[in-house]
Motif scaffolding. Structure first.
Motif, PDB file in Angstrom:
ATOM      1  N   ARG A 284     -16.368  22.210 -28.931  1.00  0.00           N
ATOM      2  CA  ARG A 284     -17.601  21.962 -28.172  1.00  0.00           C
ATOM      3  C   ARG A 284     -17.406  22.252 -26.688  1.00  0.00           C
ATOM      4  NH1 ARG A 284     -22.406  20.176 -28.716  1.00  0.00           N
ATOM      5  NH2 ARG A 284     -22.073  19.924 -30.956  1.00  0.00           N
ATOM      6  N   GLU A 285     -16.294  21.809 -26.130  1.00  0.00           N
ATOM      7  CA  GLU A 285     -16.059  22.011 -24.700  1.00  0.00           C
ATOM      8  C   GLU A 285     -15.949  23.498 -24.362  1.00  0.00           C
ATOM      9  OE1 GLU A 285     -12.788  20.907 -21.219  1.00  0.00           O
ATOM     10  OE2 GLU A 285     -12.640  19.965 -23.202  1.00  0.00           O
ATOM     11  N   VAL A 286     -15.229  24.254 -25.193  1.00  0.00           N
ATOM     12  CA  VAL A 286     -15.067  25.691 -24.943  1.00  0.00           C
ATOM     13  C   VAL A 286     -16.415  26.399 -25.040  1.00  0.00           C
ATOM     14  CG1 VAL A 286     -14.083  27.833 -25.851  1.00  0.00           C
ATOM     15  CG2 VAL A 286     -12.648  25.794 -25.621  1.00  0.00           C
ATOM     16  N   ASN A 287     -17.199  26.081 -26.067  1.00  0.00           N
ATOM     17  CA  ASN A 287     -18.517  26.706 -26.219  1.00  0.00           C
ATOM     18  C   ASN A 287     -19.421  26.420 -25.020  1.00  0.00           C
ATOM     19  OD1 ASN A 287     -18.147  28.013 -28.666  1.00  0.00           O
ATOM     20  ND2 ASN A 287     -18.901  26.294 -29.888  1.00  0.00           N
ATOM     21  N   ASP A 288     -19.367  25.188 -24.547  1.00  0.00           N
ATOM     22  CA  ASP A 288     -20.281  24.776 -23.475  1.00  0.00           C
ATOM     23  C   ASP A 288     -19.860  25.266 -22.092  1.00  0.00           C
ATOM     24  OD1 ASP A 288     -21.910  23.497 -25.271  1.00  0.00           O
ATOM     25  OD2 ASP A 288     -21.114  21.490 -24.892  1.00  0.00           O
ATOM     26  N   THR A 289     -18.579  25.574 -21.927  1.00  0.00           N
ATOM     27  CA  THR A 289     -18.102  25.903 -20.580  1.00  0.00           C
ATOM     28  C   THR A 289     -17.507  27.299 -20.443  1.00  0.00           C
ATOM     29  OG1 THR A 289     -15.896  24.955 -21.005  1.00  0.00           O
ATOM     30  CG2 THR A 289     -17.584  23.469 -20.127  1.00  0.00           C
ATOM     31  N   GLN A 290     -17.061  27.911 -21.532  1.00  0.00           N
ATOM     32  CA  GLN A 290     -16.323  29.165 -21.429  1.00  0.00           C
ATOM     33  C   GLN A 290     -16.978  30.358 -22.113  1.00  0.00           C
ATOM     34  OE1 GLN A 290     -13.545  29.182 -19.523  1.00  0.00           O
ATOM     35  NE2 GLN A 290     -13.846  26.990 -19.173  1.00  0.00           N
ATOM     36  N   VAL A 291     -17.949  30.118 -22.992  1.00  0.00           N
ATOM     37  CA  VAL A 291     -18.504  31.190 -23.813  1.00  0.00           C
ATOM     38  C   VAL A 291     -19.953  31.468 -23.406  1.00  0.00           C
ATOM     39  CG1 VAL A 291     -18.934  31.981 -26.186  1.00  0.00           C
ATOM     40  CG2 VAL A 291     -17.014  30.441 -25.718  1.00  0.00           C
ATOM     41  N   ALA A 292     -20.292  32.736 -23.262  1.00  0.00           N
ATOM     42  CA  ALA A 292     -21.674  33.106 -22.957  1.00  0.00           C
ATOM     43  C   ALA A 292     -22.587  32.650 -24.089  1.00  0.00           C
ATOM     44  CB  ALA A 292     -21.784  34.619 -22.779  1.00  0.00           C
ATOM     45  N   PRO A 293     -23.798  32.165 -23.783  1.00  0.00           N
ATOM     46  CA  PRO A 293     -24.686  31.619 -24.826  1.00  0.00           C
ATOM     47  C   PRO A 293     -24.887  32.553 -26.015  1.00  0.00           C
ATOM     48  CG  PRO A 293     -25.590  31.147 -22.661  1.00  0.00           C
ATOM     49  CD  PRO A 293     -24.402  32.048 -22.434  1.00  0.00           C
ATOM     50  N   GLU A 294     -25.013  33.861 -25.765  1.00  0.00           N
ATOM     51  CA  GLU A 294     -25.269  34.793 -26.866  1.00  0.00           C
ATOM     52  C   GLU A 294     -24.012  35.098 -27.677  1.00  0.00           C
ATOM     53  OE1 GLU A 294     -24.678  37.428 -23.160  1.00  0.00           O
ATOM     54  OE2 GLU A 294     -25.459  35.433 -23.660  1.00  0.00           O
ATOM     55  N   GLU A 295     -22.852  34.592 -27.233  1.00  0.00           N
ATOM     56  CA  GLU A 295     -21.607  34.865 -27.950  1.00  0.00           C
ATOM     57  C   GLU A 295     -21.050  33.638 -28.669  1.00  0.00           C
ATOM     58  OE1 GLU A 295     -18.896  36.728 -25.233  1.00  0.00           O
ATOM     59  OE2 GLU A 295     -20.050  38.602 -25.187  1.00  0.00           O
ATOM     60  N   VAL A 296     -21.734  32.505 -28.590  1.00  0.00           N
ATOM     61  CA  VAL A 296     -21.298  31.303 -29.318  1.00  0.00           C
ATOM     62  C   VAL A 296     -21.436  31.554 -30.813  1.00  0.00           C
ATOM     63  CG1 VAL A 296     -21.826  28.889 -29.819  1.00  0.00           C
ATOM     64  CG2 VAL A 296     -21.862  29.713 -27.452  1.00  0.00           C
ATOM     65  N   LEU A 297     -20.395  31.264 -31.566  1.00  0.00           N
ATOM     66  CA  LEU A 297     -20.434  31.445 -33.018  1.00  0.00           C
ATOM     67  C   LEU A 297     -20.859  30.168 -33.726  1.00  0.00           C
ATOM     68  CD1 LEU A 297     -19.933  33.094 -35.567  1.00  0.00           C
ATOM     69  CD2 LEU A 297     -17.525  32.418 -35.449  1.00  0.00           C
ATOM     70  N   SER A 298     -20.213  29.044 -33.401  1.00  0.00           N
ATOM     71  CA  SER A 298     -20.522  27.790 -34.088  1.00  0.00           C
ATOM     72  C   SER A 298     -19.908  26.626 -33.332  1.00  0.00           C
ATOM     73  CB  SER A 298     -19.966  27.823 -35.510  1.00  0.00           C
ATOM     74  OG  SER A 298     -20.117  26.567 -36.146  1.00  0.00           O
ATOM     75  N   TYR A 299     -20.465  25.440 -33.559  1.00  0.00           N
ATOM     76  CA  TYR A 299     -19.893  24.211 -33.016  1.00  0.00           C
ATOM     77  C   TYR A 299     -19.094  23.469 -34.088  1.00  0.00           C
ATOM     78  CZ  TYR A 299     -22.328  24.525 -28.562  1.00  0.00           C
ATOM     79  OH  TYR A 299     -22.747  24.929 -27.316  1.00  0.00           O
TER      80      TYR A 299
END
Length: 314
Positions: A284-299
């Motif tokens: 969750r932390e990596v998705n929210d802070t390090q990954v561009a919104p269009e590149e998030v795969l899953s939580y």
């Protein structure tokens, strides 16, 4: 919630006004023989990008030039004229490319050997998936694209929609069979330690004391990055036949799968530490802070089980 909706409405109005102003100026700047249209493009995870589609007489490929970053530059102090000149330069460069005969794309036999698959999340992509053939995989969707290679356009992809499937007289099951064979062949998988990947990204030639300490910590964590050799849409490598099985056999443990982005996943032997809850927080932390919104795969956090070869959500 009301404040957020008002902010979104204001942002939408801002980009639409900028897009229309730029459209008029670009069309005027290019002169006769061109038509410029404003276009909204739905990307992964519900992200909407705004662009211009530049149509030149006699050409059968119309490039889309996205304006969102140009708006950021304009609002950060760039003059409108400098933004316009850069856009005109891009349009003229695109115009130098030869027209491409796309008739081949109507024939299934011409495209079947380059039909591939990738993984995206279901949640947030409902609108996109309505118009595309796909197969559900846990909380993800396996969708399909044509991987083209052209001297004029380089390498790229064309998403396969329901209309393509109907045109070709094929079905989702056949697309999946072709993609299962083609993707692994065209985009071979690679698995490296996270230390190696980070060094490549940073271009590190020499180790500092801090870098050495970080490397030691990450090496001890036994994290590996699974992707393809192009590192684009590489998370789908978890579907390649035999890949997770062989990697789990090497480790002698089941594998946790952390969805780093649509481009790669992180693999970690399930040795009891860190705990599943700690890894979920990390995702969750990596998705929210390090990954561009269009590149998030899953939580979600996943586990590959050696006993039955299945991937499950933890």
């Amino acid at each position: 919630m009301k404040i957020q909706n008002q902010r979104r409405k204001k942002e939408k109005m801002r980009i639409e006004e900028f897009t229309e102003k730029v459209r008029d100026a670009v069309e005027k700047g290019l002169g006769n023989g061109y038509r410029v249209e404003a276009k909204e493009v739905r990307k992964n995870n519900g992200v909407i990008l705004h662009g211009l589609m530049v149509l030149e007489e006699g050409q059968n490929v119309a490039p889309t030039i996205y304006l969102d970053t140009f708006l950021e530059a304009y609002e950060s102090g760039a003059t409108f004229m400098s933004v316009l000149n850069r856009l005109l330069d891009i349009c003229r460069m695109e115009a130098e490319k030869k027209g491409i005969d796309m008739e081949f794309f109507r024939l299934f036999e011409e495209v079947r050997d380059r039909i591939c698959y990738r993984l995206i999340r279901k949640e947030g992509n409902e609108g996109l998936l309505e118009d595309m053939p796909y197969i559900g995989f846990l909380d993800l969707a396996i969708c399909f694209y044509y991987a083209y290679h052209s001297e004029a356009l380089g390498d790229g992809t064309v998403l396969i929609h329901n209309s393509h499937m109907e045109l070709w007289g094929t079905c989702t099951a056949e697309l999946f069979g072709l993609a299962k064979r083609n993707t692994k062949r065209l985009f071979p998988w690679t698995c490296q330690s996270i230390v190696e990947v980070l060094r490549e990204m940073a271009g590190q030639d020499a180790e500092t004391e801090d870098a050495a300490g970080q490397d030691a910590f990450l090496q001890e964590a036994q994290m590996k990055v699974l992707s393809n050799t192009r590192r684009i849409d590489g998370a789908v490598c978890i579907l390649y036949p035999g890949v997770l099985e062989s990697l789990a056999r090497e480790e002698g443990h089941d594998l946790y799968i952390l969805p780093s982005s649509i481009h790669e996943v992180i693999l970690l032997p399930d040795t009891g530490a860190p705990s599943a809850e700690e890894l979920k927080r990390m995702v969750r932390e990596v998705n929210d802070t390090q990954v561009a919104p269009e590149e998030v795969l899953s939580y979600s956090l996943y586990r590959y089980r050696r006993t039955d070869g299945r991937v499950t959500i933890v």
